[in-house]
Design an enzyme around this catalytic site. Structure first.
Site, short mmCIF file in Angstrom:
data_model
loop_
_atom_site.label_atom_id
_atom_site.label_comp_id
_atom_site.label_asym_id
_atom_site.label_seq_id
_atom_site.Cartn_x
_atom_site.Cartn_y
_atom_site.Cartn_z
CG ASP A 132 57.11 46.89 -67.86
OD1 ASP A 132 57.82 47.80 -68.35
OD2 ASP A 132 55.89 46.78 -68.08
NE ARG A 184 50.93 43.34 -71.03
CZ ARG A 184 51.64 44.45 -70.81
NH1 ARG A 184 51.43 45.54 -71.57
NH2 ARG A 184 52.54 44.51 -69.85
#
Length: 532
Positions: free
Chosen positions: A448, A168
């Site tokens: 996150d 990603r």
């Protein structure tokens, strides 16, 4: 007519500010020339699309609501499907995610998960060292030589059957200030994608492993089409066949849920699925409706996937994907093992099982976990209820998700504990991020950037769209916020938690963003200016 120097020497105009000596094997002249070519060909288009995001948000601020596009009705009504999915990605029942740190990569690839998503985005703090060392780590993983020895002498190396690697890159909005090309700052997405593709695409293609990517934060079909063109150009430049680079798109913005068919269509020769990026999706809901006092959400803990707007989103994603022959991936289980408290650990795992049962019975083809210990937990649920490699045959024609269902606010309350938790989590995550750590354990959850973004967006809305009351009817006020932030800053400063030494800087940033008259689009943009 004179030929521009950059066309004669592709490195002319390329400047690095983070130091190159330690990363000469990654930042080779050929790799930098490849990245510079991506920038020169695509960056103006990227910036124009970001300007469209700003204009779109201003319309929402003025009272508009997101909706399905009228100009793309033929795409939604058409009978097309995406290209066949490679054999390596046919079974994705459990995927593990994490940053591109060396030990993490090895543990994730060895975890027993079908896929490892190596993350340059929300679970990584984008220091120059993190990003470029991460490229080296992934190159070593691709060629099978990656290993790591801990300070205690424990050795880590790849198993014989590692998970499939999917990378990603950063979203289109994030800059990479350590690289300038022709005087312009490089996009973080193009650095992450470009370096990984340059160093690894041929080897991965030769092993029938892609390369494969997860694409974050898209808001429109045009942004998806940009990625499609970037990948096609990379394939041509590297001498690879068109369409060998495959992509899974995270549907983690509210505007994107109204263009899922269109996003799949824009990437139809290379897309393999969509993913419910649910934490960022909640943040996007808050941000999209930042000026709508009638669409505030209750505290974060009450906004589960069973609330109507999230249920509609996940079920529409399944229906849309399976109609087009693409996978519908479920969301993250962020729990981490609770050592020394069997009862609490049992309760946490029960939540994971219930969430995965909801996903698999709804028709999802796979799911995400944040910790290796959750891989067998999630896999057991999917194995029991999904005996086939995927559920593309589950069409969900029963689903009807209207515009109103997709934007309906959730019902709930704000408790003092929920308010305080938002302050604490936002502070602790931001401080750790400023200290170079993007994947942070807080209260037995692996957090996150998305969690911090939800927390700070909720705080802003509750304080600026008053009077908002706690469940005990006391008002939520700026003095209460200031006091809570000061208290948690003192505790963090005196603790051994990640980011303790950056507590005051994080607190100042959160205070400024929360007191500001307008909700900023991303916490990570102003925080990036303070990143070491």
């Amino acid at each position: 007519m004179a030929v521009p120097k950059s066309e004669i020497d592709p490195l002319a105009g390329v400047r690095l500010y983070g130091g190159t000596d330690a990363f000469a094997d990654v930042l080779t002249p050929a790799a930098l020339a490849f990245v510079a070519g991506l920038h020169r060909r695509f960056d103006a288009r990227r910036l124009a699309l970001l300007a469209e995001r700003t204009a779109r948000q201003l319309r929402y601020d003025a009272g508009d609501l997101p909706d399905f596009r009228t100009d793309t009705a033929a795409v939604r009504e058409g009978n097309w499907t995406v290209a066949p999915i490679p054999a390596a990605l046919q079974d994705r029942r459990v995927e593990i995610t994490g940053p591109v740190e060396r030990k993490m990569i090895i543990n994730a690839l060895n975890s027993g998960a079908k896929v490892f998503m190596a993350d340059f985005e929300d679970s990584s703090a984008p220091t120059w060292a993190n990003q470029v060392q991460g490229q080296r780590n992934l190159r070593d993983a691709v060629d099978g030589t990656i290993d790591f020895t801990s300070p205690e002498g424990k050795h880590y190396a790849l198993s014989d059957s590692p998970a499939v690697l999917v990378v990603r890159p950063r979203g289109w909005h994030l800059p990479e200030r350590h690289v300038e090309i022709d005087g312009d700052v490089l996009a973080g997405a193009l650095l992450d994608f470009g370096l990984f593709a340059f160093h690894n695409a041929k080897a991965l293609h030769g092993n029938d492993r892609g390369p494969y990517f997860y694409l974050p934060k898209l808001q429109s079909m045009e942004e998806a089409a940009l990625w499609d063109d970037v990948m096609a150009h990379a394939e041509d430049t590297l001498g690879l066949p068109r369409g060998c680079m495959k992509a899974t798109v995270l549907i983690e913005t509210l505007p994107a849920v109204f263009q899922m068919d269109e996003i799949l269509h824009a990437l139809r020769t290379r897309v393999v699925g969509l993913n419910c990026g649910r934490w960022d999706y909640i943040f996007s809901y808050l941000k999209t409706f930042r000026a709508h006092a009638d669409r505030l959400l209750p505290e974060r803990g009450q906004v589960a996937m069973t609330v109507p707007f999230l249920k509609a989103y996940s079920e529409l994603l399944i229906k849309t994907c399976h109609r087009r022959g693409a996978f519908a991936m479920g969301g993250m289980a962020a729990q981490i093992p609770i050592k020394g408290d069997d009862e609490a650990n049992h309760a946490a795992l029960a939540k994971v099982r219930a969430d995965k049962l909801r996903e698999v019975t709804a028709g999802h083809d796979g799911t995400w976990v944040a910790h290796p210990a959750l891989v067998p937990v999630a896999q057991a649920v999917f194995d029991e209820h999904m005996p086939t490699p995927n559920q593309l045959h589950v069409m969900r024609d029963d689903i009807v998700a209207s515009r109103d269902a997709l934007v309906a606010p959730a019902i709930g309350t704000v408790t003092r504990a929920g308010f305080d938790n938002n302050v604490e989590v936002c502070l602790r995550y931001t401080a750790a991020w400023l200290d170079g750590q993007g994947c942070v354990p807080i209260h037995q959850l692996m957090e996150d950037a998305a969690t911090a973004e939800i927390a700070r967006a909720q705080l802003w809305q509750w304080l600026h769209h008053g009077p908002v009351e706690f469940s005990d009817h006391a008002p939520i006020t700026f003095p209460l916020f200031d006091h809570a932030l000061a208290s948690h800053t003192h505790r963090l400063r005196e603790s051994s938690h990640p980011g303790a030494k950056r507590a005051d800087e994080a607190a100042a940033l959160i205070s400024a963003l929360t007191h500001a008259s307008e909700l900023r689009d991303f916490l990570t943009l102003p925080a990036y200016e303070q990143l070491a």
